[in-house]
Design a protein around this motif. Structure first.
Motif, PDB file in Angstrom:
ATOM      1  N   THR A   1      -4.062 -42.103  -1.265  1.00 55.31           N
ATOM      2  CA  THR A   1      -4.535 -43.454  -0.877  1.00 55.31           C
ATOM      3  C   THR A   1      -5.924 -43.243  -0.253  1.00 55.31           C
ATOM      4  O   THR A   1      -6.853 -44.148  -0.080  1.00 55.31           O
ATOM      5  CB  THR A   1      -3.873 -44.306   0.028  1.00 55.31           C
ATOM      6  OG1 THR A   1      -3.471 -43.526   1.345  1.00 55.31           O
ATOM      7  CG2 THR A   1      -2.406 -44.449  -0.654  1.00 55.31           C
ATOM      8  N   THR A   2      -5.909 -42.027   0.514  1.00 50.62           N
ATOM      9  CA  THR A   2      -7.521 -41.777   1.128  1.00 50.62           C
ATOM     10  C   THR A   2      -8.038 -40.363   0.814  1.00 50.62           C
ATOM     11  O   THR A   2      -7.404 -39.555   0.656  1.00 50.62           O
ATOM     12  CB  THR A   2      -7.311 -41.909   2.771  1.00 50.62           C
ATOM     13  OG1 THR A   2      -6.785 -43.306   2.920  1.00 50.62           O
ATOM     14  CG2 THR A   2      -8.571 -41.597   3.452  1.00 50.62           C
ATOM     15  N   ALA A   3      -9.309 -40.499   0.595  1.00 52.48           N
ATOM     16  CA  ALA A   3      -9.932 -38.983   0.466  1.00 52.48           C
ATOM     17  C   ALA A   3     -11.248 -39.071   1.294  1.00 52.48           C
ATOM     18  O   ALA A   3     -11.722 -39.919   1.762  1.00 52.48           O
ATOM     19  CB  ALA A   3     -10.389 -39.064  -1.178  1.00 52.48           C
ATOM     20  N   ARG A   4     -11.575 -37.832   1.498  1.00 58.20           N
ATOM     21  CA  ARG A   4     -12.505 -37.579   2.597  1.00 58.20           C
ATOM     22  C   ARG A   4     -13.628 -36.395   1.607  1.00 58.20           C
ATOM     23  O   ARG A   4     -13.085 -35.543   1.243  1.00 58.20           O
ATOM     24  CB  ARG A   4     -12.302 -37.125   3.911  1.00 58.20           C
ATOM     25  CG  ARG A   4     -13.157 -36.688   4.929  1.00 58.20           C
ATOM     26  CD  ARG A   4     -12.729 -36.016   6.064  1.00 58.20           C
ATOM     27  NE  ARG A   4     -11.896 -37.111   6.687  1.00 58.20           N
ATOM     28  CZ  ARG A   4     -11.009 -37.094   7.924  1.00 58.20           C
ATOM     29  NH1 ARG A   4     -11.209 -35.667   8.575  1.00 58.20           N
ATOM     30  NH2 ARG A   4     -10.235 -37.718   8.582  1.00 58.20           N
ATOM     31  N   VAL A   5     -14.725 -36.730   1.830  1.00 57.46           N
ATOM     32  CA  VAL A   5     -15.813 -35.920   1.253  1.00 57.46           C
ATOM     33  C   VAL A   5     -16.818 -35.469   2.483  1.00 57.46           C
ATOM     34  O   VAL A   5     -17.486 -36.401   3.074  1.00 57.46           O
ATOM     35  CB  VAL A   5     -16.822 -36.616   0.189  1.00 57.46           C
ATOM     36  CG1 VAL A   5     -17.930 -35.835  -0.437  1.00 57.46           C
ATOM     37  CG2 VAL A   5     -15.848 -37.079  -0.845  1.00 57.46           C
ATOM     38  N   THR A   6     -16.795 -34.125   2.575  1.00 56.92           N
ATOM     39  CA  THR A   6     -17.755 -33.586   3.825  1.00 56.92           C
ATOM     40  C   THR A   6     -18.651 -32.722   3.125  1.00 56.92           C
ATOM     41  O   THR A   6     -18.433 -31.717   2.323  1.00 56.92           O
ATOM     42  CB  THR A   6     -16.806 -32.787   4.705  1.00 56.92           C
ATOM     43  OG1 THR A   6     -15.666 -33.684   5.259  1.00 56.92           O
ATOM     44  CG2 THR A   6     -17.625 -32.431   6.050  1.00 56.92           C
ATOM     45  N   VAL A   7     -19.936 -32.986   3.453  1.00 54.49           N
ATOM     46  CA  VAL A   7     -20.944 -31.763   2.892  1.00 54.49           C
ATOM     47  C   VAL A   7     -21.716 -31.319   4.103  1.00 54.49           C
ATOM     48  O   VAL A   7     -22.075 -31.818   5.185  1.00 54.49           O
ATOM     49  CB  VAL A   7     -22.227 -32.882   2.087  1.00 54.49           C
ATOM     50  CG1 VAL A   7     -23.226 -32.027   1.579  1.00 54.49           C
ATOM     51  CG2 VAL A   7     -21.485 -33.703   1.246  1.00 54.49           C
ATOM     52  N   THR A   8     -21.671 -29.958   4.049  1.00 57.07           N
ATOM     53  CA  THR A   8     -22.232 -29.217   4.920  1.00 57.07           C
ATOM     54  C   THR A   8     -23.303 -28.264   4.369  1.00 57.07           C
ATOM     55  O   THR A   8     -23.088 -27.972   3.012  1.00 57.07           O
ATOM     56  CB  THR A   8     -21.475 -28.407   5.923  1.00 57.07           C
ATOM     57  OG1 THR A   8     -20.467 -27.576   5.016  1.00 57.07           O
ATOM     58  CG2 THR A   8     -20.382 -29.236   6.440  1.00 57.07           C
ATOM     59  N   ALA A   9     -24.162 -27.694   4.962  1.00 55.82           N
ATOM     60  CA  ALA A   9     -25.282 -26.908   4.510  1.00 55.82           C
ATOM     61  C   ALA A   9     -25.696 -25.603   5.477  1.00 55.82           C
ATOM     62  O   ALA A   9     -25.620 -25.863   6.461  1.00 55.82           O
ATOM     63  CB  ALA A   9     -26.567 -27.554   3.957  1.00 55.82           C
TER      64      ALA A   9
END
Length: 467
Positions: free
Chosen positions: A361-369
């Protein structure tokens, strides 16, 4: 000229071995003959020197009988006239007066003994030396006929032995080559007998740890890998046929229903709409298969343009949340990459579809560099990947549990994700667990040039995910 060269490797090696052995053997035997001839000549000179020493000592003690009893010796006076001659050559001269006068020290030389009544001159080996200071000269001689016969016998023996040795060595070399190349012949026969990669036959094992054993092991390993690849390709064809069969059957049924209800516009419309859905499904499946085929062939086209991955993830999350019944949270700072925007949208879309199919029901997108890479992490709160599929989730037509299969997907989503990431020179891995307890997909892409991404067109994106 080429017809004279054998085509068989064994025959060529045997020919080279035979020619090389013959040349080496001929050179060795020729050197042996020269050495033996030289040794015979040295032995003759040593014998003459020993006899000369004995006779000189006897002459100095006025024992001229020693000269008379020698097999072939002559003592000359200062005028070149013989004083004492050995009994065997009485009446004959070993040296002429002129040759006697020319003697200044110990001198070796060749000469001939004139014939008596009949016959031919006898070749001699001579040693002449002065005796004291009286002008006398002593000459000793040895017939060379025995030496010549010994040399001739040696030459005959070598002439007979040489071809025998060459034939024996060639035969031995042939047998050695035959034994050494026997594993190659066996490998060739067994390989020719394997008609296809689905055969159960295997190449024979070659004992030992030599080059042929390693070749056999390498070929066996190659066949095993090809067999596995063949099985995968056959499974791919089977799965693709199965996936194509269902929408084609449904499409045919809907067309038949439309034809049967041609007088009922509502029924025809409903059938055509259903058929259109199956056509869309077929088109999507064909595009996915084409993308995977291009990736395997190394011809997948990736149009690299500057893009901010965080900005892209935020915009796609806003769209996908409405159509996938999935709440998608995005976090991250600006992360520029050089990538194909449409392909990255396809990656995020496939990940969202995979999570939705699993019941998340929930998704999390995390972008790091960091300085070298941009990392995108997709996490959901679903049941995660089945443990048995963690190692094969990226294979084509691999589905998870019944919840995933019930959606009718072809099982190509993660395969396409990996193909696109690989085409961008990136890496991908999967696991289960934090931060939401479900599936976690981590993607790493090479970082783009600073300042290349476009301006932020959306609302600010949180930079830190909640605890």
């Amino acid at each position: 000229m080429r017809r004279l060269i054998p085509t068989s490797l064994r025959a060529r090696l045997a020919l080279v071995f035979g020619v090389g052995t013959s040349v080496v053997l001929l050179l060795a035997l020729s050197l042996l003959y020269v050495v033996l001839d030289h040794e015979l000549a040295e032995a003759v000179d040593q014998d003459l020197a020993a006899r000369s020493d004995d006779l000189v000592a006897a002459v100095r003690t006025h024992d001229l009988g020693a000269v008379h009893g020698d097999p072939m010796a002559q003592l000359y006076g200062a005028d070149g006239v013989p004083i004492v001659t050995a009994a065997a050559i009485r009446g004959q001269l070993l040296l002429t007066p002129g040759q006697v006068h020319a003697v200044r020290g110990s001198t070796f030389g060749d000469g001939t003994l004139p014939p008596r009544d009949t016959g031919s001159p006898m070749p001699l080996r001579l040693l002449s030396r002065p005796v004291g200071s009286t002008g006398q000269v002593l000459t000793v001689a040895l017939p060379l006929s025995a030496i010549d016969r010994a040399g001739a016998r040696q030459l005959i023996v070598l002439a007979v032995a040489t071809p025998v040795l060459i034939i024996a060595l060639a035969a031995l070399g042939w047998q050695l080559l035959r034994a050494a190349l026997r594993p190659v012949g066996e490998l060739t026969r067994q390989a020719a007998a394997i008609s296809s990669l689905d055969s159960d036959r295997q190449l024979p094992q070659v004992p030992g740890d030599d080059e042929f054993a390693r070749l056999a092991a390498t070929l066996s390993g190659m066949l095993a890998r090809l067999s596995v690849a063949f099985e995968r390709e056959r499974a791919f064809v089977d799965d693709a046929s199965h996936e194509l069969r269902t929408p084609i059957a449904v499409l045919r049924g809907e067309i038949d229903l439309a034809l049967a209800a041609v007088d009922d516009p509502a029924e025809v419309r409903e059938s055509l709409i259903a058929a259109q859905g199956q056509v869309i499904r077929l088109g999507r499946l064909a595009e996915d298969l084409l993308l995977l085929a291009r990736e395997r062939a190394g011809t997948l086209v990736v149009l690299r343009t500057p893009v901010d991955l965080t900005d892209l993830a935020h915009s796609e999350a806003a769209v996908l949340s409405k159509v996938k019944s999935l709440t998608i949270e995005t976090y991250g700072d600006p992360a520029p990459v050089e990538a194909d925007t449409d392909r990255l949208r396809q990656v995020i879309g496939n990940l969202a579809a995979n999570s939705a199919a699993a019941g998340a029901t929930t998704a999390r997108v995390t972008v790091t560099a960091d300085r070298a890479h941009v990392r995108l992490q997709w996490a959901d709160d679903g049941p995660g990947f089945p443990p048995a599929l963690l190692d094969s989730a990226f294979e084509r037509f691999v589905r998870g549990d019944a919840a995933r299969s019930a959606t009718g997907g072809a099982g190509l989503g993660l395969s396409i994700v990996r193909a696109i990431v690989t085409g961008h020179d990136g890496t991908i891995d999967i696991r289960n667990g934090p931060p939401l307890g479900g599936a976690v997909v981590s993607i790493r892409l090479p970082v783009g040039r600073p300042g290349t991404a476009g301006p932020d067109r959306h609302a600010p994106v949180p930079t830190t995910p909640p605890d």
